[in-house]
Structure formats: structure tokens, C-alpha cells
Scaffold this motif. Structure first.
Motif, mmCIF file in Angstrom:
data_model
loop_
_atom_site.group_PDB
_atom_site.id
_atom_site.type_symbol
_atom_site.label_atom_id
_atom_site.label_comp_id
_atom_site.label_asym_id
_atom_site.label_seq_id
_atom_site.Cartn_x
_atom_site.Cartn_y
_atom_site.Cartn_z
ATOM 1 N N PHE A 217 2.034 5.179 -13.279
ATOM 2 C CA PHE A 217 3.282 4.977 -14.021
ATOM 3 C C PHE A 217 4.204 6.188 -13.839
ATOM 4 N N ASN A 218 3.631 7.380 -14.007
ATOM 5 C CA ASN A 218 4.436 8.599 -13.899
ATOM 6 C C ASN A 218 4.795 8.939 -12.464
ATOM 7 N N GLU A 219 3.800 8.761 -11.573
ATOM 8 C CA GLU A 219 4.024 9.223 -10.214
ATOM 9 C C GLU A 219 4.783 8.203 -9.362
ATOM 10 N N ASN A 220 4.371 6.959 -9.444
ATOM 11 C CA ASN A 220 4.919 5.982 -8.499
ATOM 12 C C ASN A 220 6.083 5.156 -9.039
ATOM 13 N N TYR A 221 6.036 4.846 -10.318
ATOM 14 C CA TYR A 221 7.033 3.892 -10.822
ATOM 15 C C TYR A 221 8.199 4.586 -11.523
ATOM 16 N N LEU A 222 7.908 5.348 -12.563
ATOM 17 C CA LEU A 222 8.985 5.984 -13.317
ATOM 18 C C LEU A 222 9.396 7.340 -12.739
ATOM 19 N N GLU A 223 8.554 7.904 -11.875
ATOM 20 C CA GLU A 223 8.818 9.209 -11.261
ATOM 21 C C GLU A 223 9.259 10.228 -12.308
ATOM 22 N N SER A 224 8.375 10.458 -13.262
ATOM 23 C CA SER A 224 8.761 11.241 -14.434
ATOM 24 C C SER A 224 9.034 12.712 -14.139
ATOM 25 N N GLU A 225 8.590 13.209 -12.985
ATOM 26 C CA GLU A 225 8.954 14.595 -12.657
ATOM 27 C C GLU A 225 10.441 14.682 -12.330
ATOM 28 N N LYS A 226 10.926 13.644 -11.671
ATOM 29 C CA LYS A 226 12.342 13.598 -11.282
ATOM 30 C C LYS A 226 13.212 13.121 -12.445
ATOM 31 N N TYR A 227 12.716 12.116 -13.157
ATOM 32 C CA TYR A 227 13.480 11.533 -14.267
ATOM 33 C C TYR A 227 12.644 11.627 -15.532
ATOM 34 N N PRO A 228 12.610 12.804 -16.173
ATOM 35 C CA PRO A 228 11.661 13.019 -17.272
ATOM 36 C C PRO A 228 11.946 12.215 -18.546
ATOM 37 N N PHE A 229 13.186 11.756 -18.735
ATOM 38 C CA PHE A 229 13.514 11.101 -20.006
ATOM 39 C C PHE A 229 14.143 9.726 -19.811
ATOM 40 N N ALA A 230 13.923 8.889 -20.812
ATOM 41 C CA ALA A 230 14.724 7.675 -20.935
ATOM 42 C C ALA A 230 15.659 7.937 -22.107
ATOM 43 N N GLU A 231 16.915 7.530 -21.979
ATOM 44 C CA GLU A 231 17.911 7.884 -22.989
ATOM 45 C C GLU A 231 18.810 6.686 -23.289
ATOM 46 N N PHE A 232 19.110 6.540 -24.554
ATOM 47 C CA PHE A 232 20.014 5.452 -24.948
ATOM 48 C C PHE A 232 21.116 6.007 -25.837
ATOM 49 N N LYS A 233 22.349 5.675 -25.495
ATOM 50 C CA LYS A 233 23.489 6.051 -26.329
ATOM 51 C C LYS A 233 24.235 4.772 -26.657
ATOM 52 N N GLY A 234 24.322 4.479 -27.958
ATOM 53 C CA GLY A 234 24.955 3.212 -28.299
ATOM 54 C C GLY A 234 25.648 3.238 -29.645
ATOM 55 N N LYS A 235 26.044 2.052 -30.055
ATOM 56 C CA LYS A 235 26.834 1.901 -31.273
ATOM 57 C C LYS A 235 26.441 0.605 -31.969
ATOM 58 N N VAL A 236 26.407 0.651 -33.304
ATOM 59 C CA VAL A 236 26.154 -0.561 -34.075
ATOM 60 C C VAL A 236 27.462 -1.350 -34.149
#
Lengths: 311, 182
Positions: free
Chosen positions: B80-99
Motif C-alpha cells: 500500500f505504501n510502496e506501490n500504490y499510495l507511494e507514501s514517501e512521495k505523497y505522505p498525506f491525504a488532505e481535504f479542504k472543503g465547505k459545508v
């Protein structure tokens, strides 16, 4: 004049402040990305490079079933078309079960056919992850310790002069102690240095009971699933021993393995070429007498299948 | 001059302060994802997400360190970390939104809401409009939501070799308990 300037700056600041708040960057309250002390993962894909150990250990509760096979010489006197380039012969076969007791500690048992004077080998091994490289480079290297003990179950030779004449049980034992010092350089490249020590209780005349060696291993990823792997050992055999064996027609070579590593989910498959005939450190480090340059290298494969047993 | 300075400082501080009172934060938001494929179900959870919500502006924010997701099978976690999400390159998932709804989040109650915003996973941002629930009670807020993420939308490639093991759409569940930021 100076006052005017200051007032202007202050006014500007006042205007900016509410504007900044209006933008409402909620992420800012968690500060900048905190320093990442996470361990670097997957320096190598498997617990072995080819012949050499890697710094990797198994996760807690994981069982690794491994099969290593080395065929006969591709070329040279024993190779060529008559042996189907070595496929007809096998120099060593190792079947192993290794288990992750904790995320840092792996224990294993194996049976190897063995190559050279000792065969029918049973191995117990332990591997301990001492240091993990971290992403922030606070710990720049990974260090793993490896040790094994190997016993031969072969029948003792009746010739008392033979290496495989066992007058007592301890004559059947050999040991390896090794440190794997590894570093992952970026996404694609990993390197390991392996200071090694092999002790054999029983050796032939002018051979060495204790031998130090330095190994080096590397992995270069081509794609997410395919990598080139290489490892090489320089055993420090003393000149007198080398010279004596040369007079007996035996020359020692440094074991070199070159292979392609393919990962398919729970399997790691290696297709490799090595000049070493043996799979265990206790043999391929001190006893490699076959040379790449004389066509005495062979096909080999390592297959690793991992099962998650623990929860 | 000195007076002017202190006045400004005071104004600046109060501006920040007023805003801060509207902000609620959470440092142990739970994220769980679930993927059901012919070969196996994959599930992972983390409690190390962070989130914030501004009850005045109704903006919301989520951030998850990818490598904190815990899998039952550690090898899966590595893939998951190495092959799919590449967490070293993209360490975070982020959401910015509004109700989007007209709700008063300063009052107690349970509000089904629609949130719209940009979700960045694996370095790829995509707009989402999803339903969730905000529960306000005694000065605390709870947020929960369940939505689907199509892995291909975020440039996460699944090799055909393991296509039977990983679903193309992953169900994500979020839960966060907020406290006012002091």
C-alpha cells in the motif's frame, strides 16, 4: 517621514490580518508537516538479496516459505549442451521456513542439500533488526544482525584424513555471524554492506577455521515490481592458504550473484546467476571455487512466499 | 508611536482571537477504508488523522498521514505504501472543503450536511461533494461521513496481476471529535 512609513506598514498589517483570517486556512493550526521520523520501508523487497541477507526481517506473525535452487555450471567442463546448460544438475537446494516473532526478530529453520565437502545440512537462523533508517535521516542507516548454525547430517567418512570424517558431533557444525548495514537512497536504489564472519569447526589441511569476509549487495528498481539485484563477497582468505590450495588445483573465487527480482503480491521471485554453488553463508563465503570467467556460473532461483498468520 | 504600535498589536491579536473561537479541532480523527474484491477484503484504519472545522465560515479540513494506516497483513501495508499510495512521495491525504447547508453549528443538534471540497490523495486533487453528519453537543462537535473513492481518479494504478485482490472503488469512513481551539 519615518513615522508616515511606519503608519503605512501598520495599516497594511491591519488590512492583511483579517484578510488572512477570511482565507481561513484551517490546516495552519496543525503547523507545518511535523518532522517525519518514520522508518524507511522496503529497502529490499525480500529478506535476502540473492545469496546475501538483506536488512529486512519479517513482520510479526508472518511466515516466509523460501525455496532456493542453484543449477549446475552453464559453461565450462561440466556445462554446455550435454547438461542442457546446467539444468540437468543441481548444486544446491534450500528449503526454509522463516517466521517473524516480532517486527524486529525473525527465526528460521532450513534444510539445504549443501555443496562441497559437507552436505545434508540443517540450519537454524536468527535475524534481528537493530536500527531502522528513518525518513528524516536522523538514523541514516539500517543495521540488522544475522546469525546461523548449520549441522551436517551426512554419514561420516571412514577416511580419518577426510574433511568429512567426524570424530565428534561438534565437527559437523559451522556458524555465521553477520551485520547487514543498509541504506535506501531514494525511491529506486538500495545498498548494503555485510561484514561477515564464518566459523567452521572442521576444515581441511591449510584451510581456515575462522574467516572474515565483506559483502556488498544492491537493488535497483526498474519499475514497481521489477528490480535488478546484485551481491558480491570478498572472503579474506590468507595467502598461504590460497597458495597451498593452488598447488592442489583448487582456486578460490569471490561469489558474485546477479539477478532479476519480480514481485507479485505475496511472492517474490528471483531469477539469478551466481558462480557460487552453495546457498548458505557457511559454504558460499569460504568455499566458492567456481569462476564466472570459466563459465562456472549457474541459473538459480529464489522463491519466497509469505503468509500472514498473526493478527 | 508607541501607542499606535500597541493599539495595532491589540487589534491584530483580537482579530486572530475572535477567529480562533470559531475553530474546532481534532487530532485523532479516525479513517478507515474498505475494499471488497473477488479474492479478498482489504481493510485499514488509522487514528492519526487531524481535522478542523470553522463553525462561522463552515469550512472543514482533514489531513491523514498515509503511512499510519494499519493493515492486518503487514505485507499489504508495505505494498500500500510502496506501490500504490507511494507514501514517501505523497505522505498525506488532505481535504479542504465547505459545508454547503444553512446550519447553525453553534447550536446543539444533529445536522445532516453536504460537504464540497477538494480531496488530494496520491498527489492528485479531485473535487468531491459528499454527505455527512455533524453533531453539536455541549460545546463539542462530532463529524462522520462515508464516501467512495475511485482509485483510478487519483492515479493509483493496480496492475492486472492483482486486479482480483483490490477493488476499483474504496469505501472511506471518517469520524472525528472536535474540541474548541483555545
Amino acid at each position: 517621514m519615518k513615522l508616515m512609513l511606519q503608519i503605512r506598514i501598520l495599516t497594511a498589517l491591519l488590512l492583511i490580518a483579517p484578510a488572512a483570517m477570511a482565507q481561513d486556512d484551517l490546516g495552519a493550526i496543525f503547523g507545518k508537516d511535523s518532522v517525519r521520523r518514520d522508518p524507511v520501508i522496503a529497502t529490499f523487497k525480500s529478506t535476502r538479496i540473492i545469496n546475501a541477507q538483506s536488512n529486512e526481517t519479517l513482520a510479526r506473525g508472518d511466515l516466509d516459505f523460501r525455496v532456493a535452487h542453484r543449477f549446475g555450471d552453464i559453461g565450462g567442463a561440466n556445462g554446455g549442451a550435454s547438461t542442457f546448460f546446467g539444468i540437468d544438475n543441481s548444486t544446491d537446494i534450500r528449503i526454509a521456513f522463516e517466521y517473524g516473532i516480532t517486527n524486529r526478530l525473525t527465526a528460521g529453520v532450513s534444510r539445504a542439500k549443501g555443496s562441497g565437502a559437507f552436505s545434508q545440512l540443517y540450519e537454524v537462523l536468527g535475524k534481528f533488526k537493530l536500527l531502522q533508517q528513518t525518513m528524516d535521516n536522523r538514523v541514516p542507516l539500517a543495521v540488522t544482525l544475522f546469525g546461523n548454525a548449520v549441522v551436517t547430517s551426512m554419514k561420516s567418512n571412514t577416511d580419518k584424513e577426510a574433511v568429512n570424517y567426524f570424530d565428534k558431533f561438534s565437527s559437523r557444525m559451522t556458524y555465521t555471524a553477520q551485520a547487514v548495514i543498509a541504506r535506501k537512497f531514494g525511491d529506486r536504489f538500495s545498498l548494503a554492506l555485510l561484514p561477515s564472519y564464518v566459523h567452521r569447526n572442521k576444515v581441511g589441511y591449510m584451510d581456515m577455521n575462522d574467516m572474515f569476509a565483506l559483502g556488498v549487495g544492491g537493488r535497483l528498481r526498474f519499475s514497481k515490481r521489477v528490480a535488478l539485484v546484485v551481491d558480491y563477497f570478498v572472503p579474506f582468505r590468507d595467502e598461504a592458504s590460497k597458495d597451498y590450495y593452488k598447488t592442489q588445483g583448487i582456486e578460490f573465487f569471490n561469489p558474485l550473484g546477479v539477478g532479476v527480482e519480480i514481485e507479485t503480491g505475496g511472492h517474490v521471485f528471483h531469477l539469478n546467476f551466481t558462480n557460487s554453488t552453495a546457498t548458505l553463508e557457511n559454504q558460499f563465503i569460504p568455499e566458492t571455487t567456481t569462476s564466472w570467467l570459466q563459465g562456472q556460473f549457474r541459473w538459480g532461483f529464489n522463491i519466497s512466499r509469505r503468509f500472514s498468520l498473526g493478527r | 508611536m508607541k501607542q499606535l504600535l500597541s493599539l495595532t498589536t491589540l487589534l491584530l491579536l483580537s482579530a486572530f482571537n475572535a477567529a480562533a473561537q470559531d475553530v474546532y479541532s481534532c487530532r485523532n480523527a479516525t479513517f478507515r477504508f474498505f475494499s471488497s474484491a473477488p479474492m479478498e477484503d482489504i481493510e485499514a484504519t488509522t487514528k492519526q488523522g487531524v481535522s478542523a472545522i470553522n463553525v462561522k465560515t463552515k469550512t472543514v479540513y482533514f489531513k491523514v498521514p498515509i503511512n499510519t494506516f494499519q493493515f492486518r497483513k503487514k505485507l499489504m501495508q508495505e505494498h500500500f505504501n510502496e506501490n500504490y499510495l507511494e507514501s514517501e512521495k505523497y505522505p498525506f491525504a488532505e481535504f479542504k472543503g465547505k459545508v454547503l447547508d444553512e446550519v447553525d453549528l453553534t447550536k446543539d443538534g444533529s445536522y445532516p450536511v453536504t460537504v464540497e471540497g477538494a480531496l488530494n490523495i496520491h498527489g492528485v486533487t479531485k473535487n468531491y461533494r459528499e454527505k455527512g453528519t455533524l453533531t453539536v453537543k455541549g460545546g463539542k462537535i462530532n463529524a462522520s461521513a462515508k464516501f467512495n473513492v475511485r482509485v483510478a481518479d487519483h492515479n493509483i494504478k493496480i496492475p492486472t496481476l492483482v486486479i482480483k485482490n483490490i477493488a476499483e472503488v474504496v469505501e472511506v469512513t471518517v469520524n472525528a471529535d472536535y474540541q474548541p481551539v483555545k
